[in-house]
Design an enzyme around this catalytic site. Structure first.
Site, PDB file in Angstrom:
ATOM      1  N   CYS A 197      -0.533 -38.001   9.375  1.00 51.47           N
ATOM      2  CA  CYS A 197       0.661 -37.598  10.116  1.00 51.47           C
ATOM      3  C   CYS A 197       1.880 -38.340   9.544  1.00 51.47           C
ATOM      4  O   CYS A 197       1.913 -39.571   9.525  1.00 51.47           O
ATOM      5  CB  CYS A 197       0.508 -37.914  11.603  1.00 51.47           C
TER       6      CYS A 197
ATOM      7  N   CYS B 149       3.678 -41.271  11.484  1.00 48.75           N
ATOM      8  CA  CYS B 149       2.900 -42.247  12.251  1.00 48.75           C
ATOM      9  C   CYS B 149       2.690 -43.567  11.524  1.00 48.75           C
ATOM     10  O   CYS B 149       2.115 -43.605  10.436  1.00 48.75           O
ATOM     11  CB  CYS B 149       1.549 -41.654  12.630  1.00 48.75           C
TER      12      CYS B 149
END
Length: 333
Positions: A64, A67
């Site tokens: 991600c 993140c």
């Protein structure tokens, strides 16, 4: 059926064109419409106060792009194994004393595995539930059996965000698919667990992507009981570290549109709140937000603490929503 010019039916058959027309209204007109819907379906001076604790931090195999907990990025986040149950229960007690009625536990896992760590999480769920708090978890993907075990342990809600539109998704995440996300939401729903699912704005997406994400959420067979609206907090070391800050008007537009599309849903003003002053947050509440996270951190990013939020609630005349409130409300037909 209409009442005072508003459609009072809960709809799951919105079209993209309808959502686009709502989203693109002049912002003040949009806020007024959302405020009217909010007043019709919700207690407008009431805000659900939630606390989020990272029970297992860092080392995640996902990619991600936003993140700091992804193992492949060098973000300075220390990797911590699963916390001990007493540590978690102590945090839950502090959260309850600070006014939270929902306690969410996050683990940086790609998916739940049927092992000792999952058994420990189930014990944590039981313990927090015994404190009288609504228990929420965000643990990555879960199958039907795992969702059923979480429900049996007393889990109240499960968070699994869509993050963005289906079209923009593979520019942000390649290690799992949009259908994987929807599958987990479906498994949670089947188990009778309340669904918490929203997304993040500021990922380099277009307005069409934001509309697309709202379309997916609002046309699920049943609306999520909670929709978090997050503004990206760029973290050094992630691919999105140089993304510009999302403006309050972008947050307001997302919150107001979500409120109109999903009138009974809790719309949560989530990540990015640390960068907002009280006036900006008040605009979000006016536009239909009725849930926040409080406490010093949201997993690994800064967040306003309990005392700041109490002062804001006092100033704005807001009060915390009680735990399990929807279970005691009369059912409307």
């Amino acid at each position: 059926m209409t009442q005072n010019g508003l459609n009072t039916d809960i709809r799951t058959d919105w079209s993209l064109e309808e959502i686009k027309a709502i989203y693109n209204k002049p912002v003040l007109e949009l806020i007024v419409e959302a405020a009217n819907v909010h007043k019709q379906y919700q207690a407008t001076g009431e805000v659900q106060v939630c606390t989020l604790l990272s029970v297992k931090t860092g080392g995640c195999s996902e990619d991600c792009a936003y993140c700091p907990q992804a193992a492949r990025y060098n973000t300075g986040v220390d990797v911590h194994k699963l916390l001990q149950q007493e540590q978690v229960l102590a945090s839950a007690r502090r959260a309850k004393e600070g006014g939270s009625t929902r306690f969410c536990m996050g683990a940086a896992w790609r998916e739940v595995r049927d092992n000792r760590d999952f058994d420990k999480v189930l014990d944590m769920v039981k313990g927090v539930n015994d404190l009288g708090l609504e228990v929420c978890c965000t643990l990555g993907m879960v199958n039907e059996y795992q969702a059923e075990r979480l429900k049996e342990a007393g889990l109240y809600a499960y968070n699994h965000n869509l993050d963005t539109s289906e079209e923009h998704y593979d520019k942000i995440i390649t290690t799992r698919t949009y259908d994987d996300r929807l599958g987990t939401i479906n498994n949670v729903r089947k188990a009778g667990i309340s669904v918490c699912s929203g997304g993040i704005i500021g990922l380099g997406e277009t307005d069409e992507d934001r509309i697309g994400m709202l379309y997916t959420l609002s046309t699920l067979e049943q609306h999520p009981e909670s929709v978090p609206v997050n503004a990206l907090v760029p973290v050094k070391g992630t691919p999105l570290e140089n993304q510009p800050r999302v403006s309050v008007w972008e947050m307001v537009r997302m919150i107001a549109t979500a409120r109109i599309l999903m009138p009974k849903t809790m719309v949560r003003l989530s990540a990015g709140r640390e960068q907002m002053d009280v006036t900006e947050q008040a605009l979000c509440f006016l536009a239909g937000a009725n849930s926040i996270f409080t406490g010093e951190k949201l997993l690994t990013t800064p967040n306003p603490d309990f005392d700041q939020d109490k002062a804001m609630f006092d100033l704005l005349g807001l009060s915390p929503r009680k735990s399990f409130k929807e279970e005691t409300l009369p059912q409307t037909v």
